[in-house]
Design a protein around this motif. Sequence first.
Motif, mmCIF file in Angstrom:
data_model
loop_
_atom_site.group_PDB
_atom_site.id
_atom_site.type_symbol
_atom_site.label_atom_id
_atom_site.label_comp_id
_atom_site.label_asym_id
_atom_site.label_seq_id
_atom_site.Cartn_x
_atom_site.Cartn_y
_atom_site.Cartn_z
ATOM 1 N N ALA A 162 0.830 -1.204 0.000
ATOM 2 C CA ALA A 162 0.000 0.000 0.000
ATOM 3 C C ALA A 162 0.864 1.253 0.000
ATOM 4 N N GLY A 163 1.961 1.222 0.758
ATOM 5 C CA GLY A 163 2.868 2.364 0.775
ATOM 6 C C GLY A 163 3.502 2.606 -0.580
ATOM 7 N N ILE A 164 3.893 1.528 -1.260
ATOM 8 C CA ILE A 164 4.492 1.663 -2.586
ATOM 9 C C ILE A 164 3.494 2.279 -3.556
ATOM 10 N N VAL A 165 2.242 1.824 -3.503
ATOM 11 C CA VAL A 165 1.215 2.393 -4.385
ATOM 12 C C VAL A 165 0.994 3.867 -4.067
ATOM 13 N N ALA A 166 0.901 4.212 -2.786
ATOM 14 C CA ALA A 166 0.691 5.615 -2.407
ATOM 15 C C ALA A 166 1.831 6.498 -2.902
ATOM 16 N N GLY A 167 3.055 6.010 -2.803
ATOM 17 C CA GLY A 167 4.198 6.805 -3.231
ATOM 18 C C GLY A 167 4.315 6.908 -4.731
ATOM 19 N N LEU A 168 4.166 5.782 -5.438
ATOM 20 C CA LEU A 168 4.276 5.802 -6.894
ATOM 21 C C LEU A 168 3.187 6.667 -7.515
ATOM 22 N N GLU A 169 1.982 6.566 -6.996
ATOM 23 C CA GLU A 169 0.896 7.341 -7.581
ATOM 24 C C GLU A 169 1.103 8.836 -7.379
ATOM 25 N N LEU A 170 1.625 9.238 -6.226
ATOM 26 C CA LEU A 170 1.841 10.670 -5.984
ATOM 27 C C LEU A 170 2.914 11.225 -6.908
ATOM 28 N N ILE A 171 4.045 10.566 -7.025
ATOM 29 C CA ILE A 171 5.095 11.103 -7.874
ATOM 30 C C ILE A 171 4.647 11.134 -9.338
ATOM 31 N N CYS A 172 3.901 10.124 -9.768
ATOM 32 C CA CYS A 172 3.431 10.106 -11.152
ATOM 33 C C CYS A 172 2.391 11.196 -11.398
ATOM 34 N N ARG A 173 1.479 11.396 -10.462
ATOM 35 C CA ARG A 173 0.481 12.455 -10.618
ATOM 36 C C ARG A 173 1.132 13.834 -10.658
ATOM 37 N N LEU A 174 2.080 14.068 -9.797
ATOM 38 C CA LEU A 174 2.780 15.353 -9.833
ATOM 39 C C LEU A 174 3.462 15.542 -11.190
ATOM 40 N N GLY A 175 4.048 14.475 -11.707
ATOM 41 C CA GLY A 175 4.762 14.581 -12.968
ATOM 42 C C GLY A 175 3.862 14.878 -14.153
ATOM 43 N N VAL A 176 2.776 14.131 -14.306
ATOM 44 C CA VAL A 176 1.920 14.318 -15.483
ATOM 45 C C VAL A 176 1.112 15.607 -15.399
ATOM 46 N N SER A 177 0.942 16.150 -14.202
ATOM 47 C CA SER A 177 0.181 17.392 -14.047
ATOM 48 C C SER A 177 1.040 18.633 -14.241
ATOM 49 N N THR A 178 2.352 18.461 -14.258
ATOM 50 C CA THR A 178 3.272 19.586 -14.412
ATOM 51 C C THR A 178 3.405 19.954 -15.876
#
Length: 473
Positions: free
Chosen positions: A138-154
């Motif tokens: 669950a921690g891995i999913v929470a972390g991967l999703e946040l970094i990816c969302r920040l990236g594609v939204s930039t």
Amino acid sequence: MLDSTTAPQIFDEEFGTHYAAFAAALLVSDIPAAVLAAARENLFDTLACAIAGSSAHGVDTVRDLVEGWGGRPEAGILCSSIRVPAHHAAWVNGMMSHARDYDDTHDAAVLHAGVSIIPAALAAAQLAPAASGADLLAGIVAGLELICRLGVSTRISIIESGLMYTSLFGYFGATAAAARVMGLDAAQTANALGIAYSQAAGTHQVTRDGASTKRMQPGFAAKAALLSVQMSLRGVQGVVRTFEGIDGLFRSYLDNRVDTGRLRQGLGQSYEMLDLSYKPYPCCRFNHPAIEAALAIRRHPGFDPARVRSAVVHLTHDAYQAVCTPEDIRHAPRTIVQAQFSIPYTVACALLDGEVALRHFTEEGIRNPDVLALAARIDGRVDAAIDQEWSRNISPAIVTVDTELGRFEHRIDYPKGHPKSRMTAADFDAKLAGCMAASGLAWPADLPRRLHAAIDGLHAAPDANTLIGLLTL
């Protein structure tokens, strides 16, 4: 003044608070099967990259430095018997995972995700003995999703901002991962993100200069995550409006060029991490389309690599800046990092040797006179049509090779490892085998089988640290 295309949407709740509530409540039972499979795939690939990185230039220096500092033996440095404070283990493991530039990318976000998130999550699991395998996942999913969302939204590229989003956004993704593994509640997680913001950094200058700190930056993010969650647990107060405040991340670092609506859209229902790509070649992802195009040309029955006169690679402006400049360095790289970020060098390897492998990125490999002679005759060129269509995404490449026998040309849009051109299970296993060999360590013959079994069964494992034990000596 911001125009309508750059002005962020206004939300009542700060994004850090919004995401922290999602991360803290995330359970494996709530995560779609495809997302769990993607998390396992990322974990496997990142660990393989760390194995190869254990012998990479500079890693031993940092490992020795940390071991010399000593401290509480909280977490293990992978591929060793060394145990150190958790934040130091996360730092070294993050560096190892990134050192060969063999790790994942998100081709639209233009960043590496796992190299800060996985080391932080593993170190957090060792700090929290009660953490289960499900907590780690669950921690891995929470972390991967946040970094990816920040990236594609930039909406500002790394070339324009001068920032490396792998590490900059890694501070927050790694902190979200560590917080979830350690069981922080929503308020503590949001506060930890605020503490991480006071440490966040990551410059693109490291690739321009071929600096060894390039491979350290994701480790710095993982290290900061462990510091941030532990300080939050002890009541240290971080900033509140981490992302959208007057002096928050979006304005201070990104000129408010962030699609905040996309950042929040479908959280918990759709996952950006499903679009992560994986690398079949150990070098900058911007090189990969050109490498594949060159390999396709080499396979042509009328092609003779000994009779190449020159070659041109057409790509986007950002790709040109990242892997074709400075031209003198890219034509004749003098360090391993410079070679990892060189279109001329990697295309020359592909044309001459029919592969781009770990052996090409060693002190001996980068001095091959035949490769360097050909690299000197390979140039990059910005293609206006590709640049307009693909913008800051990983660039397609058109490779044109002139030989004594005629001209050869090939285009690749989605290189191998992209979700539209996936690596197979056999590809991942072959990659692990190559990484194990590159480490120079005597691994058990059954390590691949045991690693697969541990990762596949992680959701049901009562102790997350069983997995870690496979890769510590």
